[in-house]
Write an enzyme that holds these catalytic residues in place. Structure first.
Site, PDB file in Angstrom:
ATOM      1  N   ASP A  90       0.997  -1.162   0.039  1.00 52.49           N
ATOM      2  CA  ASP A  90       0.042   0.032   0.086  1.00 52.49           C
ATOM      3  C   ASP A  90       0.951   1.145   0.000  1.00 52.49           C
ATOM      4  OD1 ASP A  90      -2.286   1.513  -0.145  1.00 52.49           O
ATOM      5  OD2 ASP A  90      -3.195   0.715   1.677  1.00 52.49           O
ATOM      6  N   GLU A 112     -17.327  10.154   4.624  1.00 55.52           N
ATOM      7  CA  GLU A 112     -16.464   8.858   5.016  1.00 55.52           C
ATOM      8  C   GLU A 112     -15.550   8.263   3.843  1.00 55.52           C
ATOM      9  OE1 GLU A 112     -19.447   5.327   5.249  1.00 55.52           O
ATOM     10  OE2 GLU A 112     -20.653   5.990   3.470  1.00 55.52           O
TER      11      GLU A 112
END
Length: 872
Positions: A270, A618
């Site tokens: 990542d 979100e």
């Protein structure tokens, strides 16, 4: 300037590559096997060249004719972040609500075609080395949505390992294609393997779970994609597992992924995860040690930074063998070979896909169909829905009624046209119908910033209405800008989106200038919001300074005005990556009077409240701090209280109120579920969300979506967010009452289940055939999702209370019946023991089939039939 030099470098590389005699380099010979070619290629590289290829922005190797390549690309629900317009399908959690593997397969295949078209165009334009223009997509996100507070749960396929695995497998197969030699595009399963928030601590969080939970919940989807779907890539997660960062975790990366599952593809970190070994996890003394450990454990690409450049010295000093570097580089070039990047375009079936496939009619049609399929009818009392198209007056209220941003979700592209709920509803009604629209509230408060008078003509630059906008290809407002006139600054760009000519939404800055002519003596407020940083000047005086990464916090400045005075305004902005937004709003804050609003809509034939939440609140590691939200996650699953209070006022009119909820996660709506007659969950439905919503509301489409997550009653139902144990989580282990269970979804028609057929008993490890007859007993044609669950009874070992093991979405005309068949194989019925080893319990196995779970409240209109068989 840096970008100009970079592009010039690409053309220079192309010129040099044109001089390479490829006939003398075996790796360019397409008659040889990929393995032979990769071995030859890597053997010709210097150590420095090999290490450089292990960064996501791999440079060109001109002497061999190898072009530069950037591995970083996204296709979560359509090709994302490119400078081109692309088809935007519903968000991943919405696609999961379709419970339709064929639909996901089609969507992924269409997205791969659009990605190929973009890549082919980029090659023609000399831009193929730029980020977001490659063919290696870091999707799908198959993490388990174990806790509804996780902001990135919207990117997943829900809380169930089986549903996630089946949908993820369909996506990978659609994206990678069926050609025996070439990949259409390369998928990547992320984030391996135990990763689901909290976002604010994701870089340092260490998680430990039991072997049971590891193999029962967190690994099955990854195993399915690696061993059954042949996914090309895997992304290792930021967090640590059992004290070791995932990207350097020998248990996850070597023992399980490479040895047990036989994964031969590539692994990427990542972005920024290798730095985290040192900076956050504190498990490694320096970057070199982090890089060595990551590569030794099979992380082939470092995304985001350049820690891997320390590997050159590490090899020279004997800290890591060069063979480890060779192994990773061979994996990377194997993927590029399989994508056809070293073969003549005439031999690669996807290399001629034209730009015309972008937003093609079939793609847009499927985006609309998936949006329809995803909508879940949670509640519908007294025939409130569908609505009549002959309505003469309707009220459309709420923060998502006309919100272009909400429907697109995150990790998204930008389509040419977006249909909001308001637009879709208007299109269903007669031209003379009255549609009352008011936003009324923000997501979390009742005070809107309203423009004061007609301000558009009060802002001018050198006699022209509006603002002079200057855009710079850097963060420093330097160089020659691209200039144009604009209205009031109000922008929300995606990373990679084209801002203006030669400037994309990544590492740029802007300046907006205008003169304001005051029309009265008094006050005028300016509300400002921007990410990453901005400064606001009035008469060359700095009045708001948020240049140091303001991170979404809105600022308010009050200007004392004198009638007919002119005020010189200047707004400066910079953006450093990811999404970009800058907004300047002049006016005044006004609190909405709910009683007055109710009075204005009391004679409407229906009131539609379009609320919920938004990807503005979100998402991934977001700088958001509103009530109920923090850092991209939610601190409460309750619907923001201001929306409930407004619906109470609307409900007091006595008119039918319909709640259309947009969300990427489960929302607790106890008052609404008790008092509002019809509730529709529309998720973030993509470019055609509004059309799909209107189709359902007015009966042009019979809803059949099913919840891929549990909708709990309150925050009190949730264990601590940081606790990764599956006890009391998801439908498989939560024992309390819920608002709407996993698998729930209603229809405008009814279905009956009968003739559930299974063997009476079977031997251990034997497959179990199951069939059930489904009949449409209502008056409307409709689709039904047939859900198959199993549960073991009276076991001494740990087992879920029930588990989904099969599903099919079917269409039935009124009165029509179909027999649906399933095969439950031995592997599907196995459960992990305390040591993680899979076993198949013996004894009584209950098999249930229906339109929802057995034995739970708020079931769908479908009944559930079940049988108990004996496993010997």
């Amino acid at each position: 300037m840096k970008k100009i030099l970079f592009i010039a470098g690409i053309f220079l590389s192309a010129t040099v590559m044109g001089q390479v005699d490829k006939t003398k380099l075996p790796f360019w010979n397409d008659r040889l096997s990929f393995e032979e070619r990769v071995n030859d290629l890597v053997s010709r590289l210097t150590l420095d060249e090999k290490v450089a290829q292990m960064l996501n922005h791999a440079p060109a190797i001109d002497r061999l004719g190898i072009p530069a390549y950037d591995w970083w690309n996204e296709v979560l629900h359509g090709v994302a972040r490119t400078p081109y317009k692309t088809t935007v399908y519903p968000q991943a959690i919405a696609m999961a609500a379709t419970w339709d593997t064929a639909s996901l397969y089609t969507m992924a295949g269409q997205s791969a075609l659009e990605g190929r078209a973009i890549h082919n165009k980029a090659i023609a334009e000399g831009k193929s080395a730029e980020r977001y223009l490659g063919l290696t997509y870091w999707t799908p996100n198959i993490n388990i949505f174990r806790d509804p507070r996780w902001g990135r749960g919207q990117e997943t396929y829900g809380e169930d390992p089986f549903l996630t695995a089946m949908l993820g497998k369909a996506f990978v197969r659609g994206l990678q294609g069926e050609d025996p030699r070439y990949l259409k595009a390369a998928a990547c399963a992320k984030h391996y393997a135990i990763h689901s928030g909290p976002e604010p601590v994701r870089h340092s969080f260490d998680v430990d779970v039991s072997n049971y939970d590891l193999w029962d919940t967190y690994l099955p989807a990854f195993k399915e994609l690696v061993t059954k779907a042949n996914v090309a890539g895997v992304m290792c997660a930021y967090n640590a597992f059992r004290k070791k960062p995932c990207c350097g975790n020998d248990q996850l990366m070597i023992d399980i992924l490479r040895k047990q599952w036989g994964f031969s593809g590539y692994v990427t970190s990542d972005c920024g995860a290798i730095d985290d070994f040192v900076n956050y996890h504190k498990t490694h003394p320096n970057n070199e040690a982090a890089a060595i450990d990551a590569v030794a454990n099979g992380t082939d690409v470092e995304c985001g930074n350049s820690v891997y450049l320390t590997l050159t010295d590490a090899v020279k000093t004997g800290k890591i063998p060069e063979s480890d570097i060779d192994r990773s580089v061979k994996r990377l070039f194997m993927i590029r070979m399989r994508l056809g990047m070293f073969d003549p375009p005439s031999k690669v079936p996807y290399a001629q896909i034209p730009e015309s496939v972008l937003e093609s009619p079939s793609h847009k049609a499927h985006a609309l169909e998936m949006a329809r399929q995803s909508i879940v009818l949670l509640k519908n009392e007294q025939g409130t829905l569908p609505l009549s198209k002959s309505i003469k007056k309707i009220a459309v209220i709420g923060p998502n009624a006309d919100n272009n941003i909400a429907v697109l979700g995150n990790y998204n592209g930008i389509p040419s046209k977006i249909v909001t709920a308001l637009g879709g509803i208007k299109s269903k009604l007669a031209p003379d119908a009255e549609v009352i629209y008011e936003q009324a509230v923000n997501f979390t408060n009742d005070t809107l910033f309203r423009a004061a008078g007609n301000l558009n003509t009060s802002f001018t630059y050198e006699g022209k209405n509006g603002f002079k906008a200057e855009y710079f290809p850097n963060r420093e407002l330097k160089g020659t800008p691209v200039t144009r006139m604009e209205g009031m600054p109000d922008h929300y760009w995606q990373e990679g989106e084209t801002i203006v000519d030669r400037i994309n939404g990544n590492n740029f800055s802007a300046r907006y200038s205008a003169d304001y002519l005051a029309d009265k003596t008094g006050e005028l407020q300016f509300e400002l919001e921007g990410d990453d940083g901005y400064r606001f000047y009035i008469n060359d005086q700095l009045v708001v300074d948020a240049w140091e990464r303001n991170r979404w916090g809105a600022r308010l400045y009050t200007l004392k005005t004198r009638k007919d005075s002119v005020y010189k305004l200047r707004l400066e902005y910079w953006q450093g990556g990811y999404k970009a937004n800058i907004r300047l709003t002049p006016g005044n804050k006004v609190k909405t009077d709910f009683a007055a609003l109710a009075g204005r809509v009391k004679d409407a034939e229906a009131i539609l409240f379009i609320g919920g939440i938004s990807p503005q609140l979100e998402g991934e590691e977001m700088p958001v701090s509103y009530p109920g939200f923090n850092g991209g996650d939610r601190t409460s699953i309750m619907l923001p209280a201001v929306q409930t209070e407004l619906m109470k006022a609307l409900e007091s009119t006595g008119r039918p109120v319909i709640f259309v909820m947009m969300t990427g996660s489960a929302i607790a709506t106890p008052w609404e579920s008790e008092n509002i007659p019809a509730i529709v969950n529309a998720w973030y439905g993509g470019q055609s969300a509004g059309t799909a919503i209107a189709d359902v509301l007015f009966g042009d489409y019979n809803p059949a979506g099913r919840l891929p997550v549990t909708f709990y009653r309150s925050d009190a139902d949730l264990p601590p967010f940081e606790d990764y144990s599956m006890e009391h989580r998801t439908y498989r282990y939560f024992k309390g009452a819920v608002l709407y269970p996993f698998g729930h979804g209603m229809s405008y028609t009814t279905f009956k289940y009968s003739h559930l057929t299974t063997p009476v008993s079977v031997k251990d490890n034997t497959g179990i055939p199951v069939s059930v007859l489904v009949t449409n007993t209502g008056a409307r044609e409709g689709e039904e999702v047939v859900e198959l669950y199993v549960s073991y009874k009276n076991q001494s070992i740990h087992v879920p209370q029930r588990a989904l093991k099969g599903f099919q979405r079917i269409a039935l005309k009124p009165g029509e019946s179909k027999t649906v068949h399933f095969i439950l194989d031995g592997a599907a019925l196995a459960v992990p023991g305390a040591d993680g080893q899979m076993i198949r319990p013996k004894g009584n196995l209950v098999i249930s089939a229906g339109g929802g779970q057995p034995g739970v409240p708020n079931k769908t209109t479908s009944n559930v039939v079940q049988k108990t068989i004996v496993i010997n």
